[in-house]
Design a protein around this motif. Structure first.
Motif, mmCIF file in Angstrom:
data_model
loop_
_atom_site.group_PDB
_atom_site.id
_atom_site.type_symbol
_atom_site.label_atom_id
_atom_site.label_comp_id
_atom_site.label_asym_id
_atom_site.label_seq_id
_atom_site.Cartn_x
_atom_site.Cartn_y
_atom_site.Cartn_z
ATOM 1 N N LEU A 80 -70.821 5.688 57.589
ATOM 2 C CA LEU A 80 -69.922 6.483 58.411
ATOM 3 C C LEU A 80 -68.628 6.651 57.628
ATOM 4 C CD1 LEU A 80 -69.549 7.910 61.161
ATOM 5 C CD2 LEU A 80 -68.359 5.832 61.919
ATOM 6 N N GLN A 81 -68.453 7.830 57.074
ATOM 7 C CA GLN A 81 -67.233 8.151 56.363
ATOM 8 C C GLN A 81 -66.203 8.650 57.361
ATOM 9 O OE1 GLN A 81 -66.427 7.819 53.006
ATOM 10 N NE2 GLN A 81 -64.367 8.430 53.648
ATOM 11 N N MET A 82 -65.091 7.970 57.444
ATOM 12 C CA MET A 82 -64.066 8.301 58.418
ATOM 13 C C MET A 82 -62.805 8.752 57.685
ATOM 14 S SD MET A 82 -64.619 5.204 61.162
ATOM 15 C CE MET A 82 -64.056 3.936 60.033
ATOM 16 N N ASN A 83 -62.426 9.990 57.890
ATOM 17 C CA ASN A 83 -61.231 10.559 57.254
ATOM 18 C C ASN A 83 -60.177 10.889 58.304
ATOM 19 O OD1 ASN A 83 -62.611 10.519 54.727
ATOM 20 N ND2 ASN A 83 -63.542 12.504 55.195
ATOM 21 N N SER A 84 -58.968 11.078 57.843
ATOM 22 C CA SER A 84 -57.854 11.438 58.738
ATOM 23 C C SER A 84 -57.797 10.526 59.955
ATOM 24 C CB SER A 84 -57.977 12.904 59.165
ATOM 25 O OG SER A 84 -57.984 13.761 58.050
ATOM 26 N N LEU A 85 -57.883 9.254 59.713
ATOM 27 C CA LEU A 85 -57.885 8.290 60.816
ATOM 28 C C LEU A 85 -56.550 8.303 61.543
ATOM 29 C CD1 LEU A 85 -59.798 5.447 59.002
ATOM 30 C CD2 LEU A 85 -60.490 6.479 61.169
ATOM 31 N N ASN A 86 -56.618 8.107 62.838
ATOM 32 C CA ASN A 86 -55.413 8.009 63.652
ATOM 33 C C ASN A 86 -55.502 6.774 64.546
ATOM 34 O OD1 ASN A 86 -56.699 8.800 66.262
ATOM 35 N ND2 ASN A 86 -57.012 10.745 65.184
ATOM 36 N N PRO A 87 -54.405 6.362 65.132
ATOM 37 C CA PRO A 87 -54.415 5.125 65.929
ATOM 38 C C PRO A 87 -55.452 5.123 67.053
ATOM 39 C CG PRO A 87 -52.172 5.744 65.435
ATOM 40 C CD PRO A 87 -53.037 6.874 64.957
ATOM 41 N N GLU A 88 -55.812 6.303 67.548
ATOM 42 C CA GLU A 88 -56.816 6.378 68.621
ATOM 43 C C GLU A 88 -58.217 6.006 68.125
ATOM 44 O OE1 GLU A 88 -53.283 7.923 69.692
ATOM 45 O OE2 GLU A 88 -54.476 8.896 68.117
ATOM 46 N N ASP A 89 -58.393 5.915 66.823
ATOM 47 C CA ASP A 89 -59.678 5.504 66.266
ATOM 48 C C ASP A 89 -59.799 3.980 66.172
ATOM 49 O OD1 ASP A 89 -59.269 8.237 64.023
ATOM 50 O OD2 ASP A 89 -60.633 8.182 65.754
#
Length: 123
Positions: A80-89
């Motif tokens: 699972l490549q996760m980009n542009s992570l934000n606090p809601e993640d």
């Protein structure tokens, strides 16, 4: 069947992270591997899923365009490549597997679960 997840950590908003989950003991060639996540005080929610062939995937609307799930047909590992992570993640991320080819978003449809890996997005 056992699932081993890894790759969580602490990152800043806008950063990327890649989670991995390896399945062992799966004797059926047709199965689905998915990622769920659970934030504190929240229900566990479907994030992304892919068929064992790697040819079809599904995503939670809020991660479309930012997250990418992948799996090679001959490989026992899903990424699972996760980009542009934000606090809601921020959440504990769990990988799960089920026999068959339908990518369900309900956690009750999955028979096998790995241990969670914590992803924290904070500045």
């Amino acid at each position: 069947v056992q699932l081993q997840a890894s790759g969580g950590g602490l990152v800043q908003p806008g950063d990327s992270l890649r989670l991995s989950c390896t399945v062992s003991g799966m004797t059926d060639s047709a199965y689905v591997m998915s990622w769920f996540r659970q934030a504190p005080g929240e229900e566990r929610e479907f994030v992304a899923g892919v068929r064992s062939s790697g040819r079809l995937a599904d995503y939670l609307d809020s991660v479309k365009g930012r997250f990418a799930i992948s799996k090679a047909a001959a490989d026992d590992t899903v990424y699972l490549q996760m980009n542009s992570l934000n606090p809601e993640d921020t959440a504990v991320y769990y990988c799960a597997a089920r026999l068959g080819s339908h990518i369900f978003t309900l956690r009750s449809k999955y028979n096998y679960w790995g241990q969670g890996t914590l992803v924290t997005v904070s500045s």
